[in-house]
Design a protein around this motif. Structure first.
Motif, PDB file in Angstrom:
ATOM      1  N   SER A 132       0.713 111.973  -5.798  1.00 30.47           N
ATOM      2  CA  SER A 132       0.738 112.749  -4.542  1.00 30.47           C
ATOM      3  C   SER A 132      -0.628 112.746  -3.905  1.00 30.47           C
ATOM      4  O   SER A 132      -0.728 112.694  -2.677  1.00 30.47           O
ATOM      5  CB  SER A 132       1.153 114.188  -4.772  1.00 30.47           C
ATOM      6  OG  SER A 132       1.869 114.330  -5.919  1.00 30.47           O
ATOM      7  N   GLU A 176      12.402 123.171   1.436  1.00 33.42           N
ATOM      8  CA  GLU A 176      13.186 122.130   0.777  1.00 33.42           C
ATOM      9  C   GLU A 176      14.513 121.938   1.491  1.00 33.42           C
ATOM     10  O   GLU A 176      14.983 120.809   1.672  1.00 33.42           O
ATOM     11  CB  GLU A 176      13.423 122.507  -0.685  1.00 33.42           C
ATOM     12  CG  GLU A 176      12.236 122.174  -1.549  1.00 33.42           C
ATOM     13  CD  GLU A 176      12.301 122.792  -2.915  1.00 33.42           C
ATOM     14  OE1 GLU A 176      13.163 123.666  -3.128  1.00 33.42           O
ATOM     15  OE2 GLU A 176      11.487 122.426  -3.758  1.00 33.42           O
ATOM     16  N   LEU A 193      13.962 119.916   4.563  1.00 30.60           N
ATOM     17  CA  LEU A 193      13.793 118.483   4.303  1.00 30.60           C
ATOM     18  C   LEU A 193      15.132 117.817   4.021  1.00 30.60           C
ATOM     19  O   LEU A 193      15.298 116.619   4.233  1.00 30.60           O
ATOM     20  CB  LEU A 193      12.868 118.252   3.103  1.00 30.60           C
ATOM     21  CG  LEU A 193      11.425 118.704   3.222  1.00 30.60           C
ATOM     22  CD1 LEU A 193      10.599 118.142   2.083  1.00 30.60           C
ATOM     23  CD2 LEU A 193      10.816 118.273   4.531  1.00 30.60           C
ATOM     24  N   LEU A 200      13.699 114.899  10.539  1.00 31.40           N
ATOM     25  CA  LEU A 200      12.660 115.867  10.188  1.00 31.40           C
ATOM     26  C   LEU A 200      11.615 115.969  11.286  1.00 31.40           C
ATOM     27  O   LEU A 200      11.044 117.035  11.524  1.00 31.40           O
ATOM     28  CB  LEU A 200      12.014 115.445   8.866  1.00 31.40           C
ATOM     29  CG  LEU A 200      11.027 116.424   8.259  1.00 31.40           C
ATOM     30  CD1 LEU A 200      11.648 117.781   8.060  1.00 31.40           C
ATOM     31  CD2 LEU A 200      10.496 115.895   6.939  1.00 31.40           C
ATOM     32  N   ALA A 208       5.565 115.382   8.875  1.00 33.67           N
ATOM     33  CA  ALA A 208       6.791 115.198   8.093  1.00 33.67           C
ATOM     34  C   ALA A 208       6.496 114.434   6.807  1.00 33.67           C
ATOM     35  O   ALA A 208       6.956 114.818   5.722  1.00 33.67           O
ATOM     36  CB  ALA A 208       7.830 114.453   8.935  1.00 33.67           C
ATOM     37  N   ALA A 209       5.681 113.366   6.929  1.00 36.92           N
ATOM     38  CA  ALA A 209       5.321 112.591   5.731  1.00 36.92           C
ATOM     39  C   ALA A 209       4.579 113.473   4.739  1.00 36.92           C
ATOM     40  O   ALA A 209       4.862 113.460   3.528  1.00 36.92           O
ATOM     41  CB  ALA A 209       4.462 111.390   6.132  1.00 36.92           C
ATOM     42  N   ARG A 251       6.874 115.894   2.904  1.00 37.18           N
ATOM     43  CA  ARG A 251       7.632 115.249   1.826  1.00 37.18           C
ATOM     44  C   ARG A 251       6.757 115.077   0.591  1.00 37.18           C
ATOM     45  O   ARG A 251       7.214 115.291  -0.542  1.00 37.18           O
ATOM     46  CB  ARG A 251       8.152 113.889   2.284  1.00 37.18           C
ATOM     47  CG  ARG A 251       9.281 113.996   3.286  1.00 37.18           C
ATOM     48  CD  ARG A 251       9.974 112.646   3.461  1.00 37.18           C
ATOM     49  NE  ARG A 251      10.696 112.571   4.714  1.00 37.18           N
ATOM     50  CZ  ARG A 251      11.899 113.092   4.904  1.00 37.18           C
ATOM     51  NH1 ARG A 251      12.498 113.731   3.919  1.00 37.18           N
ATOM     52  NH2 ARG A 251      12.497 112.986   6.081  1.00 37.18           N
ATOM     53  N   SER A 277       7.554 117.078  -2.872  1.00 36.82           N
ATOM     54  CA  SER A 277       7.889 116.292  -4.065  1.00 36.82           C
ATOM     55  C   SER A 277       6.880 116.541  -5.179  1.00 36.82           C
ATOM     56  O   SER A 277       7.167 116.344  -6.351  1.00 36.82           O
ATOM     57  CB  SER A 277       7.925 114.802  -3.726  1.00 36.82           C
ATOM     58  OG  SER A 277       6.623 114.354  -3.462  1.00 36.82           O
TER      59      SER A 277
END
Lengths: 244, 239
Positions: free
Chosen positions: A154, B97, B100, B106, B229-230, B233, B237
């Motif tokens: 990440s 969540e 998403l 999104l 948006a990226a 995510r 995650s």
């Protein structure tokens, strides 16, 4: 060709190939930079306007040039990280971000040293100077974000997004001297035009730029190797390498 | 008996506009109900502006020269302060969540969320600006231009800030990191925002400044939600 790209994704393979290239990079880089700087500082003619003080150009321009192109390289690596998830791209970003920050600082510092005799001031809020300062902050942000996120994957992707957002600043730096009428002189070099200064001045400058690029290549390889060893410390090939 | 909401597979996906409206309505309602969070950035805005006469100089002349810049810096800082809440509550409550997972793009949902953020933080700043403008001795013309630049500029602050807020979501020292990431990107907005008012003060043409601010707004509107948006995510995650 494709086999080459696939191999490039393997840290182990990169570790080996970087080790083979590094001595060449270092020797040729030092040689070019040495010739360029000595030629520029000691033998190049005086500037008709600025006298001897212009000679810092042989250090200032290479660092400023590289500071920006390192950021562009990081952004390109960011795209690779986001799209193809290539491990090495992320290793590259992590390894060179501090180098880029140091280069930006050096460019600002040598610029200040040059500014004192020519403009009569260490610092001025000129467009080029301000946008370079922003670049320094961007490097700090990238380093800080990378360190703040514990999970490696990440962190890599978050840093990639941030570098891509920050790349907006690069054209601003590049064109700031043309868009705004400010103190900073326009670009010394253009790829598309014949240089306006005599060959005795631009040849050493070109040599020192190329030399610094090569040395940067060496430093990037070295730092990437270290990062790879750290990340793959549990892999067998690293253990064998270290135990030899 | 608890009445459970029906699960998504059996539900028809909302068309885009009603979905955006639902997001916006929910965000506005939840910020109105968290009244303290709504007022804190505004109080902060007033306090930062008050620091300059107290800390630098209360002279009317200085304040008139620096007023636009002071208000812009204060607006920038108070936007920065409010950004932390943009996704945090949603993130902690699991709403993010769900967002998403929605079938709608999104990009548009993020756009709506940022719009909601601007409505509760940027817009009140603009409404407050004339009052503070009078307090720093700006004349009527400058105040009008100041409000115009804030109107063009504060949405850009929200859009860029959303990227940083999404990137630092769930990190321990998110607040200070957010400032570190976002302030460099705010500098161009600040330069053109204050530049407009200064140019107008000196009687220069301000068309180009406004055009640049408008260009920044369009750029932020079209590109920033993608990056946000990226980043969302990635952050979700990660957790």
């Amino acid at each position: 060709m494709w086999a080459f790209f696939h191999k490039l994704g393997s840290p182990k393979w990169f570790y080996g190939i970087a080790g083979r290239f590094m001595p060449w990079l270092l020797v040729s880089g030092l040689l070019l930079l040495g010739v360029g700087v000595v030629w520029g500082l000691a033998f190049a003619p005086q500037d008709y306007l600025q006298g001897n003080s212009y000679r810092i150009i042989f250090i200032h321009v290479p660092t400023a040039f590289l500071a920006q192109s390192v950021y562009v390289m990081m952004a390109a690596a960011g795209v690779i990280t986001l799209v193809w998830r290539m491990k090495l791209a992320d290793v590259f970003v992590k390894a060179v971000a501090p180098v880029g920050a140091v280069l930006t600082f050096l460019a600002l510092f040598t610029g200040a040293v040059w500014g004192k005799p020519t403009w009569g001031t260490w610092w001025i809020w000129d467009a080029r100077l301000t946008s370079m300062l922003i670049l320094l902050f961007l490097y700090f942000g990238v380093i800080a974000l990378g360190n703040a996120i514990a999970d490696e994957k990440s962190a890599a992707r978050a840093v990639a997004v941030l570098t891509l957002v920050g790349v907006v600043n690069i054209p601003i730096i590049k064109y700031s001297v043309e868009w705004w009428n400010t103190l900073h002189q326009p670009a010394t070099f253009k790829l598309t035009e014949k240089p306006s200064m005599p060959a005795e001045m631009w040849v050493p400058l070109l040599l020192s730029v190329l030399g610094l690029y090569l040395i940067f290549g060496w430093l990037a390889c070295l730092r990437m190797q270290t990062e790879i060893l750290h990340r793959e410390r549990r892999a067998r090939w690293v253990r064998e390498l270290v135990n030899v | 008996m608890l009445k459970l909401p029906r699960l998504t597979p059996r539900q028809e996906a909302l068309p885009i506009l009603p979905a955006c409206w639902a997001v916006l309505r929910r965000d506005l309602l939840s910020s109105i109900r968290r009244r303290q969070e709504l007022f804190n950035p505004l109080i902060f805005f007033v306090m930062v502006v008050a620091l300059f006469p107290l800390g630098v100089s209360p002279e009317a002349e200085f304040l008139r020269d620096a007023g636009a810049g002071i208000l812009w810096v204060a607006a920038l800082l108070s936007t920065l302060l409010s950004l932390d809440h943009l996704f945090r509550h949603d993130f902690e409550e699991g709403v993010l969540e769900q967002l998403l997972l929605q079938p709608q793009p999104l990009y548009l949902l993020v756009l709506t969320k940022v719009l909601g953020h601007w409505l509760v933080t940027g817009l009140p700043l603009i409404i407050m600006a004339p009052l503070l403008g009078v307090m720093v001795h700006l004349d009527g013309n400058s105040i009008a231009y100041l409000c115009l630049t804030l109107l063009l500029g504060t949405p850009v602050l929200s859009f860029i800030g959303a990227i940083g807020a999404a990137l630092t979501l769930g990190l321990r020292s998110a607040g200070i990191l957010l400032s570190l990431l976002i302030i460099p990107l705010y500098i161009p907005v600040l330069i053109f925002g204050t530049g407009t008012v200064m140019a107008a003060d000196e009687g220069l043409a301000i068309g180009s400044y406004l055009a640049l601010l408008g260009a920044l707004l369009v750029l932020a509107l079209t590109c920033a939600p993608f990056a946000t948006a990226a980043a969302l995510r990635i952050s979700v995650s990660n957790s």
